[in-house]
Write an enzyme that holds these catalytic residues in place. Sequence first.
Site: not given
Length: 507
Positions: A308, A355, A407
């Site tokens: 992430d 990501e 998200d």
Amino acid sequence: MHTSVHPPAERQRVAGILLHPTSLPEQYGVGDFGDHVVLFLDWAAAAGMKLWQVLPLNPPGYGYSPYGCLSSFAGNPLLISPQKLLQDDLLEPEDVEEVPQFSAEHVEFTRVEEYKLALLRKSLERFLARDAKDALRVAFDTFIAAPEQSEWLDDYALFMTLKERAGGAPWWEWDRELVTRDAKALDVARTDYADDLRFWHYVQFLFFRQWAVVREAARVRGIRIMGDVPIYVAGDSADVWGNPELFQLDDKGRPTVVAGVPPDYFSATGQRWGNPLYRWDAMRETGYRWWIARVKTNLRFADIIRLDHFRGFAAYWEIPASEPTAIHGRWMPGPGVSLFEAIRTALGDLPLIAEDLGFITQDVHELRRAIGVPGMKIIQFGFAQADNPHLPHRYDARTVAYTGTHDNDTGRGWFDHASEEEQENALAYLGCASADDVAWGLIRAVYTSVAETTIIPAQDVLALGSDARMNTPGAEEHNWAWRIASGALTSEHAEKLRELAELTGRA
């Protein structure tokens, strides 16, 4: 030096589904490692899915976010299945006779946590009443003594115990000698609170025991699990309390600078996340030992790891802790390729995914290419203008393509709230007649793209609206709690996805 961190097996066209285990419809108020996870894996296999993506499986802290955990190494106690404990004679039927009435639509985290931790304490009593030579008792002792736990288990158990004793207060508000980890004070605490420590050891034993069964169930169905490692950790965590020298903290244990991202198109003040920032110089001096241990542990959670906020490894936004917003920050260099070379030297080739969304500069693309890992594309982002890089015709094969992530809004929810221009572009690009077709139009578009991997949130398979959104960044409540209805994913859904997988070479 060119570093490659993907195994050859990665180079095939596959499809996967994104569903966090807490969203499963178990009867104890939250999805866990009970029978529904196996039913879900059966469905995924029938749908031709080869990947199951989960969010971090660690114990959530503030706001119950899986991205702000009490430990980067431990497992989430709420995922332990009471049903499996009954099967192992670690609970009696009377222990679960009166299950409170929980919502089937969303997780009531505070109530569920209270109920489940009480059940786990009952379970420990039953466990300790067994003969010391009992196979489970021996397995527990073996787990505690195993080298895999040496990096983190004792610190985690002590942290949870002391936090509970301090009424949940963050560690920097504890007694001074505990904040500074005075050796004598910690020894006294270990002796005085030995029963509490054993409880937290037991919880982790149960978590890893049950998760191993789930992983095996996935493996025999030909499904690999994709996990998620947030770049940063929560300030109030066993990670920071146990390794203060690796973070930029003052002498009271509070961060001097914090993480976030600068102002952009989405936010005039940027985002101030508040996580403490690493001392990458100190990390480098240890040969990145803590990061290597973290990745190694995460390979017990998953077969593939999504990193992430990958851009923070190239350069990160540093905000003085005294600043209320992210405006007055500055870019600082991340560890770059040296971190990944150290991890690779220690652990071998690793299946990683970057990501790489948000404000991405050339150095981030170069780092991702240097370590040989795919990036991400979100088709929802593609319709603001023609020929956008997030549209499938622009994808590179080494891409993980999503209709949306945890998200984002759901596909249907995104469309309902999109501008008129975006809606018109989407309907024309996807060849959809109306809003009702959009969720499956997005799925078809990423399936037919050249991207080797495509991931679909379960909400989009069901064409659900914004009510089913998992997380709204920046929102204080109603996050992470969505639950899927029992039986919602049908054989018709599976058949439709399997046909699409076969047509597009993903089966």
